[in-house]
Design an enzyme around this catalytic site. Sequence first.
Site, PDB file in Angstrom:
ATOM      1  CB  CYS A 120      -6.084   1.135  -5.043  1.00  0.00           C
ATOM      2  SG  CYS A 120      -5.068  -0.412  -4.867  1.00  0.00           S
ATOM      3  CB  CYS A 217       0.903   4.643  -3.225  1.00  0.00           C
ATOM      4  SG  CYS A 217       0.054   3.662  -4.861  1.00  0.00           S
TER       5      CYS A 217
END
Length: 380
Positions: A120, A217
């Site tokens: 990410c 997440c």
Amino acid sequence: MALDTDHPLNSLGFAKPPSQTRVVVAMSGGVDSSVVAAQLAEEGYDVVGVTLQLYDHGAALAKKGACCAGLDIHDARRVAETMGFPHYVLDYENVFKDAVIDEFADSYLAGATPVPCIRCNERVKFKDLLETARDLEADCMATGHYIQRKMGLAGAELHAAADAARDQSYFLFSTTAEQLDYLRFPLGHLKSKAETRALAARYGLPVADKPDSQDICFVPNGNYAAVIEKLRPGAAEPGEIVDSEGRVLGTHKGVIHYTIGQRRGLGIGGLEDPLYVVKLDVDTKRVIVGPKEMLSTRVVPLREINWLGDAPFDSAAEWHVMVKVRSTRPPREAVIRPLGATTATVELLTPEEGVSPGQACVFYDPASTRVLGGGWIWKG
């Protein structure tokens, strides 16, 4: 280029007043990035807050402790309102799915143990978001990561955080030299998280007491298998649990439920000595178990190496460094032997247990806190 003597370097390293220095702050809605934004705003910088919507947060609104949910977007906006700077939410859902989530699922299905937070940072935050910051004509981009950027003789260097307990250098090893020129990490010098929360309270931020995020997440409650089954229906096919000789000891409900080094939850009790997962054979749908000593690894193959040393990576036959093969483990002595510009083998001077394909191996300078880069562990 000569420095402007009327304006010495400001705290972000630019020879102009803060008011003429635009900085995009990547805001997750947590206390760390919120403090960065508030601190820079108080110092008079031209702050622009940006929060990424990385996946459909509608399903995540009820989930606390994740970094990208709708609640966190709301919290980031409240911080911006409190400190009086503009805030934007960008929809990166498709980018995030293509660059991070799909590879995460496929890596697990291939028997690896991926680290999506690194991807990410590498593929979304420090690539697409960084380009957005440039489009906004920002002088730099700041984040709430606990890592330090220091200027060396050859340019900007990456260093571990002052607080070893908060250090995030393992997750940022793939930051390139070009990205490092543009990035700033204002929290890296702090000695504890308590200092960060004290700053948040001083600025009157609504997130001052917000708990730290624990989960990845998009993985609620750390249940990787459930996410993968949702992304790849039918992925959890049953198979056999066998020992190193191939003897069947039991059955399992899917290779995706297991990781290298796992001991608990194997469902093969009644044996004299504890057994650990030592290998995952995706092709035969077998989980191979063995005694703890079978987990010891001395030689680790690496690819996709990002080298941050001053001399070219393959200009030396070997590099004597410290390495981390897991984010939670202390650095250990090792020798890197380059096979090319981005591939190498690493010899661990003390064998490590549970080294798994899909994890990162991060390099550190033995004589300082400098991060020299790292690479991805693979099967060879």
